[in-house]
Design a protein around this motif. Structure first.
Motif, PDB file in Angstrom:
ATOM      1  N   GLN A   1       0.830  -1.201   0.000  1.00 58.55           N
ATOM      2  CA  GLN A   1       0.000   0.000   0.000  1.00 58.55           C
ATOM      3  C   GLN A   1       0.868   1.255   0.000  1.00 58.55           C
ATOM      4  O   GLN A   1       0.578   2.233  -0.694  1.00 58.55           O
ATOM      5  CB  GLN A   1      -0.920   0.003   1.220  1.00 58.55           C
ATOM      6  N   VAL A   2       1.951   1.222   0.768  1.00 58.16           N
ATOM      7  CA  VAL A   2       2.884   2.352   0.770  1.00 58.16           C
ATOM      8  C   VAL A   2       3.516   2.514  -0.606  1.00 58.16           C
ATOM      9  O   VAL A   2       3.646   3.628  -1.118  1.00 58.16           O
ATOM     10  CB  VAL A   2       3.967   2.148   1.854  1.00 58.16           C
ATOM     11  N   ALA A   3       3.899   1.397  -1.216  1.00 58.47           N
ATOM     12  CA  ALA A   3       4.485   1.449  -2.557  1.00 58.47           C
ATOM     13  C   ALA A   3       3.498   2.041  -3.557  1.00 58.47           C
ATOM     14  O   ALA A   3       3.868   2.893  -4.380  1.00 58.47           O
ATOM     15  CB  ALA A   3       4.917   0.059  -3.002  1.00 58.47           C
ATOM     16  N   ARG A   4       2.242   1.618  -3.480  1.00 60.28           N
ATOM     17  CA  ARG A   4       1.227   2.115  -4.424  1.00 60.28           C
ATOM     18  C   ARG A   4       0.999   3.610  -4.245  1.00 60.28           C
ATOM     19  O   ARG A   4       0.897   4.358  -5.218  1.00 60.28           O
ATOM     20  CB  ARG A   4      -0.084   1.349  -4.223  1.00 60.28           C
ATOM     21  N   GLN A   5       0.929   4.039  -2.994  1.00 61.29           N
ATOM     22  CA  GLN A   5       0.700   5.460  -2.738  1.00 61.29           C
ATOM     23  C   GLN A   5       1.924   6.303  -3.126  1.00 61.29           C
ATOM     24  O   GLN A   5       1.785   7.419  -3.635  1.00 61.29           O
ATOM     25  CB  GLN A   5       0.354   5.678  -1.262  1.00 61.29           C
ATOM     26  N   THR A   6       3.109   5.761  -2.893  1.00 64.55           N
ATOM     27  CA  THR A   6       4.339   6.457  -3.301  1.00 64.55           C
ATOM     28  C   THR A   6       4.376   6.619  -4.811  1.00 64.55           C
ATOM     29  O   THR A   6       4.666   7.701  -5.338  1.00 64.55           O
ATOM     30  CB  THR A   6       5.579   5.686  -2.812  1.00 64.55           C
ATOM     31  N   ASP A   7       4.057   5.553  -5.514  1.00 65.31           N
ATOM     32  CA  ASP A   7       4.003   5.588  -6.978  1.00 65.31           C
ATOM     33  C   ASP A   7       2.978   6.612  -7.449  1.00 65.31           C
ATOM     34  O   ASP A   7       3.247   7.390  -8.382  1.00 65.31           O
ATOM     35  CB  ASP A   7       3.642   4.195  -7.499  1.00 65.31           C
ATOM     36  N   HIS A   8       1.820   6.646  -6.812  1.00 64.19           N
ATOM     37  CA  HIS A   8       0.755   7.570  -7.214  1.00 64.19           C
ATOM     38  C   HIS A   8       1.209   9.015  -7.055  1.00 64.19           C
ATOM     39  O   HIS A   8       0.998   9.855  -7.943  1.00 64.19           O
ATOM     40  CB  HIS A   8      -0.506   7.308  -6.375  1.00 64.19           C
ATOM     41  N   PHE A   9       1.866   9.320  -5.936  1.00 65.98           N
ATOM     42  CA  PHE A   9       2.317  10.696  -5.739  1.00 65.98           C
ATOM     43  C   PHE A   9       3.405  11.074  -6.738  1.00 65.98           C
ATOM     44  O   PHE A   9       3.395  12.188  -7.286  1.00 65.98           O
ATOM     45  CB  PHE A   9       2.840  10.916  -4.313  1.00 65.98           C
ATOM     46  N   LEU A  10       4.352  10.194  -6.957  1.00 71.34           N
ATOM     47  CA  LEU A  10       5.444  10.498  -7.884  1.00 71.34           C
ATOM     48  C   LEU A  10       4.925  10.747  -9.299  1.00 71.34           C
ATOM     49  O   LEU A  10       5.474  11.573 -10.041  1.00 71.34           O
ATOM     50  CB  LEU A  10       6.461   9.361  -7.898  1.00 71.34           C
ATOM     51  N   ARG A  11       3.841  10.084  -9.666  1.00 69.62           N
ATOM     52  CA  ARG A  11       3.288  10.239 -11.013  1.00 69.62           C
ATOM     53  C   ARG A  11       2.346  11.438 -11.136  1.00 69.62           C
ATOM     54  O   ARG A  11       2.324  12.115 -12.170  1.00 69.62           O
ATOM     55  CB  ARG A  11       2.550   8.965 -11.433  1.00 69.62           C
ATOM     56  N   TYR A  12       1.575  11.698 -10.061  1.00 68.60           N
ATOM     57  CA  TYR A  12       0.501  12.686 -10.177  1.00 68.60           C
ATOM     58  C   TYR A  12       0.619  13.868  -9.219  1.00 68.60           C
ATOM     59  O   TYR A  12      -0.185  14.798  -9.289  1.00 68.60           O
ATOM     60  CB  TYR A  12      -0.858  11.994  -9.961  1.00 68.60           C
ATOM     61  N   GLY A  13       1.591  13.835  -8.315  1.00 65.48           N
ATOM     62  CA  GLY A  13       1.770  14.960  -7.407  1.00 65.48           C
ATOM     63  C   GLY A  13       0.794  14.989  -6.271  1.00 65.48           C
ATOM     64  O   GLY A  13       0.646  16.000  -5.561  1.00 65.48           O
ATOM     65  N   ARG A  14       0.115  13.867  -6.028  1.00 63.50           N
ATOM     66  CA  ARG A  14      -0.828  13.764  -4.897  1.00 63.50           C
ATOM     67  C   ARG A  14      -1.002  12.283  -4.559  1.00 63.50           C
ATOM     68  O   ARG A  14      -0.764  11.409  -5.394  1.00 63.50           O
ATOM     69  CB  ARG A  14      -2.186  14.369  -5.259  1.00 63.50           C
ATOM     70  N   PHE A  15      -1.430  12.022  -3.341  1.00 62.90           N
ATOM     71  CA  PHE A  15      -1.747  10.660  -2.938  1.00 62.90           C
ATOM     72  C   PHE A  15      -3.171  10.329  -3.373  1.00 62.90           C
ATOM     73  O   PHE A  15      -3.981  11.221  -3.648  1.00 62.90           O
ATOM     74  CB  PHE A  15      -1.612  10.490  -1.427  1.00 62.90           C
ATOM     75  N   ASP A  16      -3.464   9.044  -3.419  1.00 59.85           N
ATOM     76  CA  ASP A  16      -4.818   8.583  -3.745  1.00 59.85           C
ATOM     77  C   ASP A  16      -5.615   8.565  -2.446  1.00 59.85           C
ATOM     78  O   ASP A  16      -5.575   7.580  -1.702  1.00 59.85           O
ATOM     79  CB  ASP A  16      -4.760   7.195  -4.378  1.00 59.85           C
ATOM     80  N   GLN A  17      -6.297   9.651  -2.156  1.00 61.15           N
ATOM     81  CA  GLN A  17      -7.009   9.780  -0.904  1.00 61.15           C
ATOM     82  C   GLN A  17      -8.349   9.047  -0.921  1.00 61.15           C
ATOM     83  O   GLN A  17      -9.042   8.982   0.090  1.00 61.15           O
ATOM     84  CB  GLN A  17      -7.252  11.279  -0.587  1.00 61.15           C
ATOM     85  N   GLY A  18      -8.715   8.489  -2.089  1.00 64.09           N
ATOM     86  CA  GLY A  18      -9.987   7.773  -2.207  1.00 64.09           C
ATOM     87  C   GLY A  18      -9.910   6.412  -1.599  1.00 64.09           C
ATOM     88  O   GLY A  18     -10.934   5.762  -1.367  1.00 64.09           O
TER      89      GLY A  18
END
Length: 205
Positions: free
Chosen positions: A188-205
């Motif tokens: 989950q940390v890896a997925r959220q890290t990837d999401h921020f690096l790609r989009y500039g925000r975490f997946d808060q959903g």
């Protein structure tokens, strides 16, 4: 895409291997940066990071604990290409109560010179870099930090308070049910890290 990953206090890049492997499955090419966390040569470390980041493409940095604090300082002191992003994992951007307690007990020597590079701060800090900074915290509350009264009764990852991971000027903040160490094993940390690096925000959903 290349991702530079930095470990925390007392550690070596080996501790980052599980998270590195998870990030590789998400398409990242990992460059692990080991450094002497007890004898930090800040300019030398920043030179090494700069050498790993191309001046023509965004620079992506992930740092755990002290590594995230140093990554933030790098972004504040050195120019980064447009689109660069940083994720800090359990990083005490406001300093760490555990470190302050060690200093009060005259045990700051156990931290080498790390306490001079962000583990102990006076007053609230703000982030002054141009790269987007995402701060991810844990609130599982499992770790040696529970031996210190300062963590009791406040959300923490067992070492760092959630409040210590917040800093004015960050782009996003996220709390996950992980401990200071287990976050390095978490998909989950890896997925959220990837999401921020790609989009500039975490997946808060």
């Amino acid at each position: 895409m290349q991702l530079v990953m930095m470990h925390g206090l007392y550690m070596h890049h080996t501790i980052m291997k599980p998270l590195s492997a998870l990030m590789e499955t998400l398409g990242w090419q990992i460059e692990g940066l080991s450094y002497n966390s007890l004898n930090i040569d800040l300019n030398g470390l920043f030179d090494r990071i700069e050498a790993l980041c191309s001046p023509d493409t965004p620079c992506y940095l992930v740092g755990h604990s002290l590594g995230g604090v140093l990554a933030r300082q790098y972004a504040e002191q050195r120019p980064l290409p447009e689109g660069s992003r940083i994720v800090s994992l359990g990083s005490p951007h406001q300093g760490a109560q555990v470190a302050k307690q060690l200093a009060q007990w005259n045990l700051q020597g156990f931290m080498g010179n790390a306490h001079e590079h962000g583990l102990i701060n006076d007053g609230e800090l703000t982030y002054g870099g141009t790269a987007a900074l995402g701060s991810l915290a844990g609130d599982a509350g499992v770790g040696v930090g529970n031996l210190f009264n300062q963590l009791q009764g406040q959300p923490n990852d067992g070492t760092v308070l959630v409040s210590e991971t917040q800093i004015e000027g960050m782009s996003d903040h996220l709390v996950l049910p992980v401990s200071h160490t287990s976050m390095l094993l978490s998909p989950q940390v890896a997925r959220q890290t990837d999401h921020f690096l790609r989009y500039g925000r975490f997946d808060q959903g």
